[in-house]
Scaffold this motif. Structure first.
Motif, PDB file in Angstrom:
ATOM      1  N   ASN A 180      -3.667  -1.260  14.783  1.00 50.77           N
ATOM      2  CA  ASN A 180      -2.747  -1.050  13.660  1.00 50.77           C
ATOM      3  C   ASN A 180      -3.187   0.132  12.805  1.00 50.77           C
ATOM      4  O   ASN A 180      -2.351   0.887  12.292  1.00 50.77           O
ATOM      5  N   PHE A 181      -4.493   0.303  12.634  1.00 51.42           N
ATOM      6  CA  PHE A 181      -5.008   1.398  11.821  1.00 51.42           C
ATOM      7  C   PHE A 181      -4.598   2.748  12.395  1.00 51.42           C
ATOM      8  O   PHE A 181      -4.107   3.623  11.670  1.00 51.42           O
ATOM      9  N   VAL A 182      -4.805   2.921  13.705  1.00 48.20           N
ATOM     10  CA  VAL A 182      -4.466   4.201  14.351  1.00 48.20           C
ATOM     11  C   VAL A 182      -2.968   4.461  14.273  1.00 48.20           C
ATOM     12  O   VAL A 182      -2.524   5.601  14.084  1.00 48.20           O
ATOM     13  N   ARG A 183      -2.173   3.414  14.391  1.00 51.30           N
ATOM     14  CA  ARG A 183      -0.718   3.581  14.336  1.00 51.30           C
ATOM     15  C   ARG A 183      -0.249   3.959  12.927  1.00 51.30           C
ATOM     16  O   ARG A 183       0.646   4.801  12.767  1.00 51.30           O
ATOM     17  N   LEU A 184      -0.886   3.376  11.904  1.00 52.19           N
ATOM     18  CA  LEU A 184      -0.448   3.623  10.525  1.00 52.19           C
ATOM     19  C   LEU A 184      -1.060   4.884   9.927  1.00 52.19           C
ATOM     20  O   LEU A 184      -0.419   5.583   9.130  1.00 52.19           O
ATOM     21  N   PHE A 185      -2.308   5.179  10.305  1.00 56.87           N
ATOM     22  CA  PHE A 185      -3.017   6.306   9.697  1.00 56.87           C
ATOM     23  C   PHE A 185      -3.588   7.217  10.783  1.00 56.87           C
ATOM     24  O   PHE A 185      -4.818   7.338  10.925  1.00 56.87           O
ATOM     25  N   PRO A 186      -2.748   7.860  11.572  1.00 58.51           N
ATOM     26  CA  PRO A 186      -3.242   8.701  12.675  1.00 58.51           C
ATOM     27  C   PRO A 186      -4.035   9.912  12.193  1.00 58.51           C
ATOM     28  O   PRO A 186      -4.778  10.509  12.970  1.00 58.51           O
ATOM     29  N   LEU A 197       0.852  -1.184   0.000  1.00 57.67           N
ATOM     30  CA  LEU A 197       0.000   0.000   0.000  1.00 57.67           C
ATOM     31  C   LEU A 197       0.886   1.232   0.000  1.00 57.67           C
ATOM     32  O   LEU A 197       1.764   1.360   0.852  1.00 57.67           O
ATOM     33  N   VAL A 198       0.658   2.128  -0.942  1.00 56.73           N
ATOM     34  CA  VAL A 198       1.475   3.342  -1.072  1.00 56.73           C
ATOM     35  C   VAL A 198       0.712   4.510  -0.464  1.00 56.73           C
ATOM     36  O   VAL A 198      -0.410   4.825  -0.885  1.00 56.73           O
ATOM     37  N   ARG A 199       1.328   5.160   0.530  1.00 60.25           N
ATOM     38  CA  ARG A 199       0.738   6.344   1.175  1.00 60.25           C
ATOM     39  C   ARG A 199       1.799   7.436   1.200  1.00 60.25           C
ATOM     40  O   ARG A 199       2.671   7.462   2.074  1.00 60.25           O
ATOM     41  N   GLY A 200       1.764   8.316   0.193  1.00 64.07           N
ATOM     42  CA  GLY A 200       2.777   9.355   0.086  1.00 64.07           C
ATOM     43  C   GLY A 200       4.139   8.743  -0.211  1.00 64.07           C
ATOM     44  O   GLY A 200       4.318   8.037  -1.202  1.00 64.07           O
ATOM     45  N   ASP A 201       5.099   8.969   0.684  1.00 67.91           N
ATOM     46  CA  ASP A 201       6.422   8.387   0.507  1.00 67.91           C
ATOM     47  C   ASP A 201       6.588   7.107   1.303  1.00 67.91           C
ATOM     48  O   ASP A 201       7.684   6.562   1.376  1.00 67.91           O
ATOM     49  N   ARG A 202       5.482   6.620   1.895  1.00 68.73           N
ATOM     50  CA  ARG A 202       5.536   5.389   2.682  1.00 68.73           C
ATOM     51  C   ARG A 202       5.005   4.208   1.878  1.00 68.73           C
ATOM     52  O   ARG A 202       4.075   4.348   1.087  1.00 68.73           O
ATOM     53  N   ARG A 203       5.587   3.060   2.110  1.00 63.83           N
ATOM     54  CA  ARG A 203       5.116   1.812   1.509  1.00 63.83           C
ATOM     55  C   ARG A 203       4.823   0.838   2.644  1.00 63.83           C
ATOM     56  O   ARG A 203       5.723   0.475   3.398  1.00 63.83           O
ATOM     57  N   ILE A 204       3.568   0.431   2.747  1.00 64.18           N
ATOM     58  CA  ILE A 204       3.118  -0.418   3.843  1.00 64.18           C
ATOM     59  C   ILE A 204       2.819  -1.808   3.296  1.00 64.18           C
ATOM     60  O   ILE A 204       2.058  -1.969   2.338  1.00 64.18           O
ATOM     61  N   ARG A 205       3.422  -2.823   3.900  1.00 61.40           N
ATOM     62  CA  ARG A 205       3.219  -4.210   3.486  1.00 61.40           C
ATOM     63  C   ARG A 205       2.051  -4.810   4.261  1.00 61.40           C
ATOM     64  O   ARG A 205       2.002  -4.778   5.482  1.00 61.40           O
ATOM     65  N   LEU A 206       1.097  -5.353   3.502  1.00 65.25           N
ATOM     66  CA  LEU A 206      -0.082  -5.986   4.077  1.00 65.25           C
ATOM     67  C   LEU A 206      -0.068  -7.470   3.740  1.00 65.25           C
ATOM     68  O   LEU A 206       0.255  -7.842   2.606  1.00 65.25           O
ATOM     69  N   LYS A 207      -0.432  -8.298   4.703  1.00 65.41           N
ATOM     70  CA  LYS A 207      -0.448  -9.749   4.480  1.00 65.41           C
ATOM     71  C   LYS A 207      -1.842 -10.292   4.739  1.00 65.41           C
ATOM     72  O   LYS A 207      -2.443 -10.024   5.786  1.00 65.41           O
ATOM     73  N   PHE A 208      -2.360 -11.065   3.797  1.00 63.22           N
ATOM     74  CA  PHE A 208      -3.686 -11.660   3.924  1.00 63.22           C
ATOM     75  C   PHE A 208      -3.622 -12.883   4.843  1.00 63.22           C
ATOM     76  O   PHE A 208      -2.981 -13.885   4.508  1.00 63.22           O
ATOM     77  N   VAL A 209      -4.296 -12.786   5.983  1.00 63.57           N
ATOM     78  CA  VAL A 209      -4.266 -13.882   6.960  1.00 63.57           C
ATOM     79  C   VAL A 209      -5.622 -14.555   7.119  1.00 63.57           C
ATOM     80  O   VAL A 209      -5.707 -15.628   7.721  1.00 63.57           O
ATOM     81  N   ALA A 210      -6.685 -13.961   6.599  1.00 62.16           N
ATOM     82  CA  ALA A 210      -8.018 -14.547   6.725  1.00 62.16           C
ATOM     83  C   ALA A 210      -8.881 -14.116   5.552  1.00 62.16           C
ATOM     84  O   ALA A 210      -8.738 -12.999   5.036  1.00 62.16           O
ATOM     85  N   ALA A 211      -9.779 -15.014   5.128  1.00 63.48           N
ATOM     86  CA  ALA A 211     -10.665 -14.742   3.993  1.00 63.48           C
ATOM     87  C   ALA A 211     -12.107 -14.963   4.432  1.00 63.48           C
ATOM     88  O   ALA A 211     -12.483 -16.073   4.836  1.00 63.48           O
ATOM     89  N   LEU A 212     -12.911 -13.900   4.373  1.00 63.97           N
ATOM     90  CA  LEU A 212     -14.324 -13.979   4.723  1.00 63.97           C
ATOM     91  C   LEU A 212     -15.113 -14.644   3.603  1.00 63.97           C
ATOM     92  O   LEU A 212     -14.772 -14.528   2.418  1.00 63.97           O
TER      93      LEU A 212
END
Length: 256
Positions: free
Chosen positions: A171-177, A141-156
């Protein structure tokens, strides 16, 4: 035709609605906890028996079959601890290694992953056919100059969350305050009162751009796309059967 989606019981806690009859989307966030007196007053909820499950939202691309284009930065929801502990919705699969995690795969969103990737859950249909991913895969996931790695651990399994990815609120609050408040709400209320509650929310929270709709209706919108594909394949299959039958008849007549 066996794959065609039909009606579901919206009160079933392990169905695609999670047992929540109403889904509310807000253009502007509710800053207060929707279950507090201030938050309920903003939403026009006077009945104390109505429980609200709030989600933080990172705007982005629709990751469902309603989007004709491949999402590059999909919408992300931050799910609270109370919602995850409730263990609602059904899962098609997960990376759970313990019995407790298999019983409630939401727990996987709170567990750290070696290497720094962020655990996320997604609807199985969106993950497979829209994002072209599978369990254990990672996406960036690209957010400005940051690149955040997301891993799929569950499928609904066939849920109302086909438009977004889900991570823990921590995690949301920490990554996207910068994303304040809550913009997506699931309401747990008596089904008979759902219509009147939806009207009350849209009227009281009109300045927030509130849009309340039954979860069953939202799920039906996804099913309509899937059923249309099935109808197309069924028509083509019927045409192929007809052509083959005529061809076989022609061969038999020539032999006679």
């Amino acid at each position: 035709d066996a794959f065609r989606r039909g009606d579901i019981d919206p009160a079933d806690r392990h169905s695609g609605t999670g047992g929540y009859p109403l889904l509310v989307n807000l253009m502007l966030p509710v800053v207060h906890d929707p279950n507090s007196a201030e938050g309920r007053d903003v939403l026009g909820l006077s009945d104390a028996g109505i429980k609200v499950e709030p989600f933080r939202l990172l705007p982005g691309d629709d990751a469902s079959c309603l989007n004709l284009y491949e999402p590059t930065n999909p919408r992300i929801l931050g799910a609270g601890r109370n919602f995850m502990d409730a263990g609602r919705f059904a899962f098609q699969g997960s990376l759970a290694a313990s019995d407790a995690d298999r019983a409630n795969p939401w727990r996987l969103l709170t567990q750290p992953i070696p290497g720094g990737a962020i655990p996320i859950a997604a609807d199985a249909n969106s993950m497979t056919y829209v994002l072209h991913k599978s369990l254990g895969d990672e996406m960036e996931l690209v957010r400005g100059d940051r690149r955040i790695r997301l891993k799929f651990v569950a499928a609904l399994a066939d849920s109302v969350f086909q438009s977004e990815l889900l991570m823990s609120e921590e995690n949301f609050v920490r990554l996207f305050p910068e994303q304040q408040g809550y913009r997506v709400l699931l309401l747990d209320a008596p089904a008979a009162q759902a219509h009147s509650i939806a009207e009350s929310i849209e009227r009281t929270a009109a300045d927030l751009g509130a849009d309340a709709m039954p979860t069953a209706q939202r799920l039906a919108e996804f099913h309509a796309v899937e059923n249309t594909y099935l109808s197309t394949f069924q028509t083509l299959g019927g045409l192929g059967l007809l052509v083959g039958t005529i061809g076989l008849a022609a061969v038999l007549l020539r032999n006679i």
